[in-house]
Design a protein around this motif. Structure first.
Motif, PDB file in Angstrom:
ATOM      1  N   ASP A 118       0.811  -1.212   0.000  1.00 42.16           N
ATOM      2  CA  ASP A 118       0.000   0.000   0.000  1.00 42.16           C
ATOM      3  C   ASP A 118       0.851   1.272   0.000  1.00 42.16           C
ATOM      4  O   ASP A 118       0.321   2.374  -0.107  1.00 42.16           O
ATOM      5  CB  ASP A 118      -0.922   0.023   1.218  1.00 42.16           C
ATOM      6  N   HIS A 119       2.162   1.125   0.126  1.00 40.27           N
ATOM      7  CA  HIS A 119       3.049   2.280   0.113  1.00 40.27           C
ATOM      8  C   HIS A 119       3.378   2.664  -1.335  1.00 40.27           C
ATOM      9  O   HIS A 119       3.533   1.785  -2.191  1.00 40.27           O
ATOM     10  CB  HIS A 119       4.342   1.952   0.872  1.00 40.27           C
ATOM     11  N   PRO A 120       3.487   3.962  -1.644  1.00 44.98           N
ATOM     12  CA  PRO A 120       3.782   4.376  -3.033  1.00 44.98           C
ATOM     13  C   PRO A 120       5.022   3.731  -3.627  1.00 44.98           C
ATOM     14  O   PRO A 120       5.068   3.456  -4.822  1.00 44.98           O
ATOM     15  CB  PRO A 120       3.960   5.897  -2.909  1.00 44.98           C
ATOM     16  N   LEU A 121       6.042   3.465  -2.791  1.00 47.82           N
ATOM     17  CA  LEU A 121       7.272   2.893  -3.340  1.00 47.82           C
ATOM     18  C   LEU A 121       7.020   1.558  -4.019  1.00 47.82           C
ATOM     19  O   LEU A 121       7.673   1.223  -5.012  1.00 47.82           O
ATOM     20  CB  LEU A 121       8.321   2.727  -2.239  1.00 47.82           C
ATOM     21  N   HIS A 122       6.076   0.771  -3.480  1.00 44.24           N
ATOM     22  CA  HIS A 122       5.838  -0.544  -4.051  1.00 44.24           C
ATOM     23  C   HIS A 122       5.418  -0.450  -5.511  1.00 44.24           C
ATOM     24  O   HIS A 122       5.734  -1.337  -6.317  1.00 44.24           O
ATOM     25  CB  HIS A 122       4.768  -1.296  -3.260  1.00 44.24           C
ATOM     26  N   ARG A 123       4.718   0.611  -5.882  1.00 42.65           N
ATOM     27  CA  ARG A 123       4.306   0.790  -7.267  1.00 42.65           C
ATOM     28  C   ARG A 123       5.523   0.889  -8.169  1.00 42.65           C
ATOM     29  O   ARG A 123       5.540   0.373  -9.292  1.00 42.65           O
ATOM     30  CB  ARG A 123       3.447   2.046  -7.404  1.00 42.65           C
ATOM     31  N   TYR A 124       6.575   1.558  -7.689  1.00 43.54           N
ATOM     32  CA  TYR A 124       7.790   1.710  -8.488  1.00 43.54           C
ATOM     33  C   TYR A 124       8.566   0.401  -8.562  1.00 43.54           C
ATOM     34  O   TYR A 124       9.128   0.055  -9.614  1.00 43.54           O
ATOM     35  CB  TYR A 124       8.650   2.844  -7.918  1.00 43.54           C
ATOM     36  N   PHE A 125       8.612  -0.311  -7.451  1.00 41.49           N
ATOM     37  CA  PHE A 125       9.277  -1.611  -7.464  1.00 41.49           C
ATOM     38  C   PHE A 125       8.586  -2.543  -8.462  1.00 41.49           C
ATOM     39  O   PHE A 125       9.246  -3.193  -9.299  1.00 41.49           O
ATOM     40  CB  PHE A 125       9.257  -2.225  -6.066  1.00 41.49           C
ATOM     41  N   ALA A 126       7.248  -2.618  -8.387  1.00 41.99           N
ATOM     42  CA  ALA A 126       6.508  -3.511  -9.277  1.00 41.99           C
ATOM     43  C   ALA A 126       6.642  -3.092 -10.734  1.00 41.99           C
ATOM     44  O   ALA A 126       6.799  -3.930 -11.627  1.00 41.99           O
ATOM     45  CB  ALA A 126       5.033  -3.545  -8.864  1.00 41.99           C
ATOM     46  N   ALA A 127       6.596  -1.786 -10.999  1.00 43.26           N
ATOM     47  CA  ALA A 127       6.735  -1.299 -12.372  1.00 43.26           C
ATOM     48  C   ALA A 127       8.120  -1.616 -12.923  1.00 43.26           C
ATOM     49  O   ALA A 127       8.264  -2.029 -14.085  1.00 43.26           O
ATOM     50  CB  ALA A 127       6.485   0.206 -12.418  1.00 43.26           C
ATOM     51  N   ALA A 128       9.151  -1.432 -12.098  1.00 44.82           N
ATOM     52  CA  ALA A 128      10.514  -1.731 -12.546  1.00 44.82           C
ATOM     53  C   ALA A 128      10.682  -3.217 -12.855  1.00 44.82           C
ATOM     54  O   ALA A 128      11.339  -3.588 -13.842  1.00 44.82           O
ATOM     55  CB  ALA A 128      11.524  -1.299 -11.485  1.00 44.82           C
ATOM     56  N   LYS A 129      10.082  -4.071 -12.031  1.00 42.10           N
ATOM     57  CA  LYS A 129      10.202  -5.507 -12.270  1.00 42.10           C
ATOM     58  C   LYS A 129       9.434  -5.921 -13.518  1.00 42.10           C
ATOM     59  O   LYS A 129       9.875  -6.797 -14.273  1.00 42.10           O
ATOM     60  CB  LYS A 129       9.690  -6.288 -11.052  1.00 42.10           C
ATOM     61  N   ARG A 130       8.296  -5.307 -13.753  1.00 40.47           N
ATOM     62  CA  ARG A 130       7.534  -5.638 -14.952  1.00 40.47           C
ATOM     63  C   ARG A 130       8.313  -5.219 -16.208  1.00 40.47           C
ATOM     64  O   ARG A 130       8.460  -5.990 -17.159  1.00 40.47           O
ATOM     65  CB  ARG A 130       6.178  -4.946 -14.935  1.00 40.47           C
ATOM     66  N   LEU A 131       8.829  -3.978 -16.203  1.00 41.64           N
ATOM     67  CA  LEU A 131       9.561  -3.475 -17.362  1.00 41.64           C
ATOM     68  C   LEU A 131      10.886  -4.209 -17.565  1.00 41.64           C
ATOM     69  O   LEU A 131      11.401  -4.275 -18.687  1.00 41.64           O
ATOM     70  CB  LEU A 131       9.811  -1.973 -17.199  1.00 41.64           C
ATOM     71  N   GLU A 132      11.424  -4.761 -16.490  1.00 40.35           N
ATOM     72  CA  GLU A 132      12.662  -5.545 -16.607  1.00 40.35           C
ATOM     73  C   GLU A 132      12.509  -6.676 -17.620  1.00 40.35           C
ATOM     74  O   GLU A 132      13.445  -6.991 -18.375  1.00 40.35           O
ATOM     75  CB  GLU A 132      13.038  -6.116 -15.240  1.00 40.35           C
ATOM     76  N   PHE A 133      11.321  -7.273 -17.672  1.00 38.05           N
ATOM     77  CA  PHE A 133      11.117  -8.440 -18.526  1.00 38.05           C
ATOM     78  C   PHE A 133      10.279  -8.148 -19.780  1.00 38.05           C
ATOM     79  O   PHE A 133      10.158  -9.011 -20.652  1.00 38.05           O
ATOM     80  CB  PHE A 133      10.460  -9.556 -17.720  1.00 38.05           C
ATOM     81  N   THR A 134       9.710  -6.971 -19.884  1.00 37.54           N
ATOM     82  CA  THR A 134       8.912  -6.633 -21.067  1.00 37.54           C
ATOM     83  C   THR A 134       9.801  -6.588 -22.311  1.00 37.54           C
ATOM     84  O   THR A 134      10.834  -5.929 -22.316  1.00 37.54           O
ATOM     85  CB  THR A 134       8.216  -5.270 -20.873  1.00 37.54           C
ATOM     86  N   LEU A 135       9.403  -7.301 -23.339  1.00 36.73           N
ATOM     87  CA  LEU A 135      10.153  -7.410 -24.602  1.00 36.73           C
ATOM     88  C   LEU A 135      11.559  -7.971 -24.404  1.00 36.73           C
ATOM     89  O   LEU A 135      12.482  -7.651 -25.143  1.00 36.73           O
ATOM     90  CB  LEU A 135      10.215  -6.056 -25.314  1.00 36.73           C
ATOM     91  N   GLY A 136      11.706  -8.826 -23.406  1.00 36.00           N
ATOM     92  CA  GLY A 136      12.959  -9.545 -23.240  1.00 36.00           C
ATOM     93  C   GLY A 136      13.732  -9.144 -22.002  1.00 36.00           C
ATOM     94  O   GLY A 136      13.825  -7.959 -21.672  1.00 36.00           O
ATOM     95  N   SER A 137      14.278 -10.141 -21.325  1.00 36.04           N
ATOM     96  CA  SER A 137      15.067  -9.892 -20.116  1.00 36.04           C
ATOM     97  C   SER A 137      16.446  -9.353 -20.484  1.00 36.04           C
ATOM     98  O   SER A 137      16.857  -9.345 -21.647  1.00 36.04           O
ATOM     99  CB  SER A 137      15.235 -11.193 -19.331  1.00 36.04           C
ATOM    100  N   GLY A 138      17.180  -8.917 -19.470  1.00 31.93           N
ATOM    101  CA  GLY A 138      18.533  -8.437 -19.703  1.00 31.93           C
ATOM    102  C   GLY A 138      19.430  -9.512 -20.276  1.00 31.93           C
ATOM    103  O   GLY A 138      20.223  -9.265 -21.192  1.00 31.93           O
ATOM    104  N   ILE A 139      19.316 -10.735 -19.766  1.00 33.89           N
ATOM    105  CA  ILE A 139      20.153 -11.838 -20.256  1.00 33.89           C
ATOM    106  C   ILE A 139      19.844 -12.153 -21.711  1.00 33.89           C
ATOM    107  O   ILE A 139      20.748 -12.389 -22.523  1.00 33.89           O
ATOM    108  CB  ILE A 139      19.960 -13.094 -19.381  1.00 33.89           C
ATOM    109  N   SER A 140      18.568 -12.159 -22.076  1.00 34.29           N
ATOM    110  CA  SER A 140      18.213 -12.465 -23.465  1.00 34.29           C
ATOM    111  C   SER A 140      18.775 -11.413 -24.414  1.00 34.29           C
ATOM    112  O   SER A 140      19.229 -11.725 -25.522  1.00 34.29           O
ATOM    113  CB  SER A 140      16.693 -12.569 -23.616  1.00 34.29           C
ATOM    114  N   HIS A 141      18.774 -10.153 -23.994  1.00 34.09           N
ATOM    115  CA  HIS A 141      19.328  -9.098 -24.852  1.00 34.09           C
ATOM    116  C   HIS A 141      20.844  -9.146 -24.874  1.00 34.09           C
ATOM    117  O   HIS A 141      21.467  -8.813 -25.893  1.00 34.09           O
ATOM    118  CB  HIS A 141      18.827  -7.728 -24.390  1.00 34.09           C
TER     119      HIS A 141
END
Length: 342
Positions: free
Chosen positions: A307-330
């Motif tokens: 429920d804390h605002p920071l969690h939204r940023y953590f979740a967004a960063a984790k989602r974008l980490e894998f969108t259109l390919g992970s770091g390892i795949s790239h």
């Protein structure tokens, strides 16, 4: 190369930030929401949605650089709008095709804020213009009115209401905006263009949105480290915390640098565009992981409160980490691209 923002980028960025600061003040409970139709309409009325599309498609005549500036602000606010899929990927691909009829049908409703589009680039095959297959976790697919689909190395446009189309809403780590898209012998509308063109620009867009997420997460964390006190001192004065924040600062700068390198390379149509985009996505993913975890760790128990605002940023960063390919795949893709050049 000079990566200074153009006047158009600065103006779009400032306007987008002002609108989002005024409108994104409350958030849906964890695991719900994901699309704010009223905010999307507001962005359209303000000219944000159409500004970075060609004038031939009814846009303001700008392009990828300006789209990235908008996406950075969307990331900073973690705004629940599908600008990346609707504009940067789908509408831009239709505009690039230069077909007036397709533009009128697919792009104009998006520019008016009346519809949204999603992009599904994996898992489909085409027999002529008839598509079959499925893709899970299509970003913003749960709310999309239409889909840009890649099949058999071609692009197609699919209406949500077309016979044979099944859209099942899915919940991701933070929102309920994704969808399982299933096509069963669906007659689609062919679109001139390359899936690789869409994927490259979409990946650059992911990096831009991730930059905004990480910038704001780091700002929130630095503020917390100045204000939170232990043993009579701000925790930001402790060496271990200072070191984590310094490393996060360098990671954010790396994401920023590689993003703009990739955006310019794609815009110029240079031969090394695929390599620079892969590099940018690697940093957006790997640095995104580190910065997101640093933000949570420095916040302590507050950092894991959904429920804390920071969690939204953590979740967004984790989602974008894998969108259109992970770091390892790239990273692997980058290695393959470089190997073919020698």
């Amino acid at each position: 190369m000079d990566f200074s923002l153009t006047e158009a980028q600065s103006d779009l960025s400032a306007l987008t930030r002002k609108i989002l600061a005024d409108r994104v003040t409350t958030w849906e409970p964890h695991g719900t929401g994901g699309f704010d139709a009223a905010l999307w309409a507001t962005l359209a009325r303000s000219g944000i949605v159409d500004a970075a599309l060609p004038s031939s498609a009814g846009g303001g005549g700008f392009g990828l650089l300006e789209q990235c500036s908008v996406l950075i602000e969307i990331g900073r606010a973690v705004a629940p709008v599908p600008y990346l899929t609707s504009v940067v990927m789908a509408a831009a691909a239709v505009a690039e095709a230069g077909d007036g009829r397709l533009t009128e049908k697919w792009v104009v409703p998006v520019l008016r804020g009346e519809q949204t589009l999603a992009a599904a680039l994996d898992g489909f095959t085409a027999s002529g213009s008839v598509l079959s297959g499925s893709q899970t976790a299509v970003p913003f697919g749960a709310f999309a009115d239409g889909f840009l689909v890649a099949a058999s190395d071609r692009l197609f446009l699919v209406e949500r209401s077309a016979p044979g189309v099944t859209v099942s809403a899915q919940q991701t780590i933070d929102n309920a905006d994704a969808a399982l898209l299933e096509l069963d012998e669906v007659r689609a509308e062919p679109l001139p263009g390359s899936p690789e063109w869409v994927r490259l620009r979409g990946t650059v867009g992911v990096c831009a949105q991730q930059l905004g997420v990480l910038e704001r997460a780091l700002e929130l964390t630095a503020t917390y480290a100045r204000e939170r006190r232990q043993f009579g001192h701000p925790i930001g004065s402790f060496q271990a915390v200072r070191q984590r924040l310094a490393e996060a600062y360098m990671d954010v700068d790396a994401v920023r640098l590689t993003l703009w390198q990739a955006a310019w390379q794609v815009l110029d149509g240079g031969q090394g565009a695929a390599e620079t985009v892969a590099t940018a996505k690697f940093w957006a993913a790997e640095a995104g992981h580190r910065v997101a975890h640093t933000a949570v760790h420095v916040h302590g128990g507050v950092g894991i409160d959904v429920d804390h605002p920071l969690h939204r940023y953590f979740a967004a960063a984790k989602r974008l980490e894998f969108t259109l390919g992970s770091g390892i795949s790239h990273l692997r893709a980058l290695g393959s691209l470089l190997a073919t050049q020698h």
